[in-house]
Design a protein around this motif. Structure first.
Motif, PDB file in Angstrom:
ATOM      1  N   GLU A   1       0.813  -1.221   0.000  1.00  0.00           N
ATOM      2  CA  GLU A   1       0.000   0.000   0.000  1.00  0.00           C
ATOM      3  C   GLU A   1       0.845   1.269   0.000  1.00  0.00           C
TER       4      GLU A   1
ATOM      5  N   GLY B   1      -0.515   1.650   4.166  1.00  0.00           N
ATOM      6  CA  GLY B   1      -1.968   1.668   4.308  1.00  0.00           C
ATOM      7  C   GLY B   1      -2.458   2.071   5.684  1.00  0.00           C
ATOM      8  N   ILE B   2      -1.541   2.553   6.530  1.00  0.00           N
ATOM      9  CA  ILE B   2      -1.916   2.915   7.903  1.00  0.00           C
ATOM     10  C   ILE B   2      -1.946   4.435   8.043  1.00  0.00           C
TER      11      ILE B   2
ATOM     12  N   SER C   1      -6.864   1.388  11.249  1.00  0.00           N
ATOM     13  CA  SER C   1      -5.714   0.702  10.639  1.00  0.00           C
ATOM     14  C   SER C   1      -4.565   0.546  11.640  1.00  0.00           C
TER      15      SER C   1
ATOM     16  N   GLU D   1     -10.330   6.262  -4.687  1.00  0.00           N
ATOM     17  CA  GLU D   1      -9.847   4.876  -4.634  1.00  0.00           C
ATOM     18  C   GLU D   1      -9.379   4.468  -6.032  1.00  0.00           C
ATOM     19  N   GLY D   2      -8.243   3.831  -6.095  1.00  0.00           N
ATOM     20  CA  GLY D   2      -7.735   3.353  -7.377  1.00  0.00           C
ATOM     21  C   GLY D   2      -6.877   4.370  -8.132  1.00  0.00           C
TER      22      GLY D   2
ATOM     23  N   GLN E   1      -1.596   4.284  -1.067  1.00  0.00           N
ATOM     24  CA  GLN E   1      -2.930   3.909  -1.535  1.00  0.00           C
ATOM     25  C   GLN E   1      -4.043   4.466  -0.645  1.00  0.00           C
ATOM     26  N   ASN E   2      -3.740   4.730   0.623  1.00  0.00           N
ATOM     27  CA  ASN E   2      -4.802   5.188   1.521  1.00  0.00           C
ATOM     28  C   ASN E   2      -5.072   6.686   1.445  1.00  0.00           C
TER      29      ASN E   2
ATOM     30  N   GLN F   1      -8.565   8.015   1.531  1.00  0.00           N
ATOM     31  CA  GLN F   1      -9.320   8.006   2.790  1.00  0.00           C
ATOM     32  C   GLN F   1      -9.361   9.384   3.445  1.00  0.00           C
TER      33      GLN F   1
ATOM     34  N   GLU G   1      -9.121  -1.548  -9.022  1.00  0.00           N
ATOM     35  CA  GLU G   1      -8.511  -0.471  -8.219  1.00  0.00           C
ATOM     36  C   GLU G   1      -7.301  -0.968  -7.427  1.00  0.00           C
TER      37      GLU G   1
ATOM     38  N   MET H   1      -6.642  -3.775   3.891  1.00  0.00           N
ATOM     39  CA  MET H   1      -6.326  -2.757   4.902  1.00  0.00           C
ATOM     40  C   MET H   1      -6.902  -1.379   4.536  1.00  0.00           C
ATOM     41  N   CYS H   2      -6.881  -1.054   3.242  1.00  0.00           N
ATOM     42  CA  CYS H   2      -7.404   0.246   2.801  1.00  0.00           C
ATOM     43  C   CYS H   2      -8.897   0.186   2.470  1.00  0.00           C
TER      44      CYS H   2
ATOM     45  N   LEU I   1     -10.750  -3.139  11.568  1.00  0.00           N
ATOM     46  CA  LEU I   1     -10.953  -2.215  10.443  1.00  0.00           C
ATOM     47  C   LEU I   1     -12.428  -1.853  10.244  1.00  0.00           C
TER      48      LEU I   1
END
Lengths: 316, 316
Positions: A139, A171-172, A177, A216-217, A280-281, A284, B147, B152-153, B184
């Motif tokens: 991630e 990803g955290i 997370s 996302e993506g 990747q996150n 969010q 995606e 995790m995400c 999560l």
């Protein structure tokens, strides 16, 4: 208190990744002052600039902080000597063998952490005598492991492979997370993306606002024929996507890339021609706006406590 | 008890994914008898074969079980009528629009769950009136989201996007990962890989033993020009890897793929020419050997309780 907070002498087991063009003295000092461990990212600095950032960080906080040194980088030897002379207490090494510098640093009383993306390398870290490892999943933004192992799969594997203190990365960036990372066996977390987009990050405002509006993506791991790198979709990446889809060789990709793309994208805010390295996150955090490190830390800790409370209620 | 266990009337919020060539009546009944929810995977069945598996599953367990129906598949309409006539109480739909069958199934008193890989599709599921969603991350074996969002995400994003009961899938197959999924925001888990490699799975023994000896990094998500699919490294995949690296078009890839590759790899155990669809966490189970569903469930539940106990101790 756990093995991570006591290893570094910090309040929360939350480390800010040492990110090229983001992690200057301002970000490092702010994270350390907020109770975590700030890292200066030497990857985008000359030895002289690193020295300046270490001095400014020391005058901005009396809390522990560290320096992240990518071992493939030119000038590593000079940087290590500066780090030792300036009395920095913590070094995170990455992108290279932990055998190379761990002994030298530990002889000088410096705590050494190495970043890995597989349990095989985690074992090598233990042999090399590092004090702790960061296991970074698929991630994560920027350069990344070839195995594409995600944080969900990587942390239990590394936990099984070594008894070293373990921090999870990739990803955290929110309370759930962080709790999940602990559930997987980590004792601390290294957070990049979320801190890269704070007021104190030295990245350009244009980069921060762009990343705070991703969907996302929108980030992908590409350049697998060179060194796998996660970056956000923009005209520059679309050029690389097209070349890769058409079977471009490593040489042809290097020709497109040229030099200084991440400085362009992150530091100068050229979102057309620059490389936008982010995790990747990022999606969010859409709509949160550019927050201070203190706001981010308080928000994550409150979310963490709430997620933990809910987990205690729901699961049995 | 939570929203997932009460929705299905099961003991543990653990669902066995309905996997092509693995999820016959034996696996579904074994998982349901062990207190989870077993699913028959209709993706690799003709309507006649599905009818036979439903009947055999009904005589093998008096516990609830379901059927997974990939909506892109030919024969879906006939299958849905068989499912309703046979009195199956739960249908998981995937690979298509949740709008198409949800209303029809719910009119017949059938609980409907749809599998998604993004929060955008989770919202569409809520509009379509499904009872719950499975959010499946990048780690999952076989067909996968474009995606590339990891578990995790994905889970925190889907948790934020919908209030529907939420199951996490992708990279989950041991106690710590189940606990992480709950951390999560998931209320249940769908597990594929771990159950695909059990005694009761209808996959070939050769496939099971091959997958139980994989290393980290041995599975990759490929075929992004067609439908992204995670499969293990073998001579067939290496042929695809080479073609993709050289810029093969979708048409050229389809020519290499031909037909029946996953039947070959999973059911017939042709590990040279067949497609070995399996999740990224397979390497975590190396050396365990082919276990029964009951052994897997007991092991996961014990690990889960231990991971939870440790989480309670460490974090605060």
């Amino acid at each position: 208190m756990n093995r991570i907070t006591s290893l570094f002498g910090i309040e929360y087991p939350v480390i800010a990744g040492g990110m090229a063009w983001c992690s200057g003295w301002r970000l490092a000092a702010a994270v350390s002052n907020a109770g975590g461990l700030g890292l200066i990212g030497a990857g985008s600095m000359t030895p002289e600039l690193l020295e300046e950032h270490i001095e400014k960080c020391q005058s901005a906080t009396n809390k522990p902080f560290g320096v992240n040194v990518p071992l493939m980088k030119p000038g590593v030897e000079e940087m290590m000597h500066i780090i030792a002379e300036k009395g920095v207490k913590v070094v995170f090494t990455s992108a290279g063998s932990p055998k190379k510098w761990t002994g030298w640093l530990k002889e000088r009383g410096i705590t050494v952490v190495h970043v890995v993306s597989s349990s095989k390398f985690a074992k090598k870290c233990e042999e090399a005598g590092v004090d702790a490892v960061v296991a970074e999943g698929f991630e994560a933004g920027g350069h990344n492991g070839r195995e594409e192992t995600t944080t969900m799969c990587l942390i239990p594997a590394v936990r099984k492979a070594t008894s070293l203190p373990l921090m999870a990365a990739g990803g955290i960036g929110n309370g759930p997370s962080i709790l999940a990372a602990y559930a997987l066996g980590a004792e601390g977390v290294q957070i990049g993306t979320r801190f890269a987009l704070t007021v104190e990050s030295s990245a350009s405002e244009a980069f921060k606002n762009f990343c705070l509006n991703l969907e996302e993506g929108d980030t992908m791991l590409i350049l697998k024929k060179l060194s796998p790198t996660r970056m956000a979709k923009n005209p520059y990446r679309e050029q690389l996507d097209k070349a890769e889809a058409e079977g471009a060789t490593a040489e042809q990709l290097l020709e497109i890339i040229g030099a200084g793309r991440n400085r362009m994208g992150i530091f100068e805010g050229d979102l057309v021609n620059g490389e936008v390295e982010i995790g990747q996150n990022a999606s969010q955090f859409k709509g949160k706006g550019i927050q201070t490190v203190a706001e981010v830390m308080n928000e994550m800790l409150a979310e963490y406590e709430e997620a933990k409370r809910q987990l205690m209620q729901m699961s049995s």
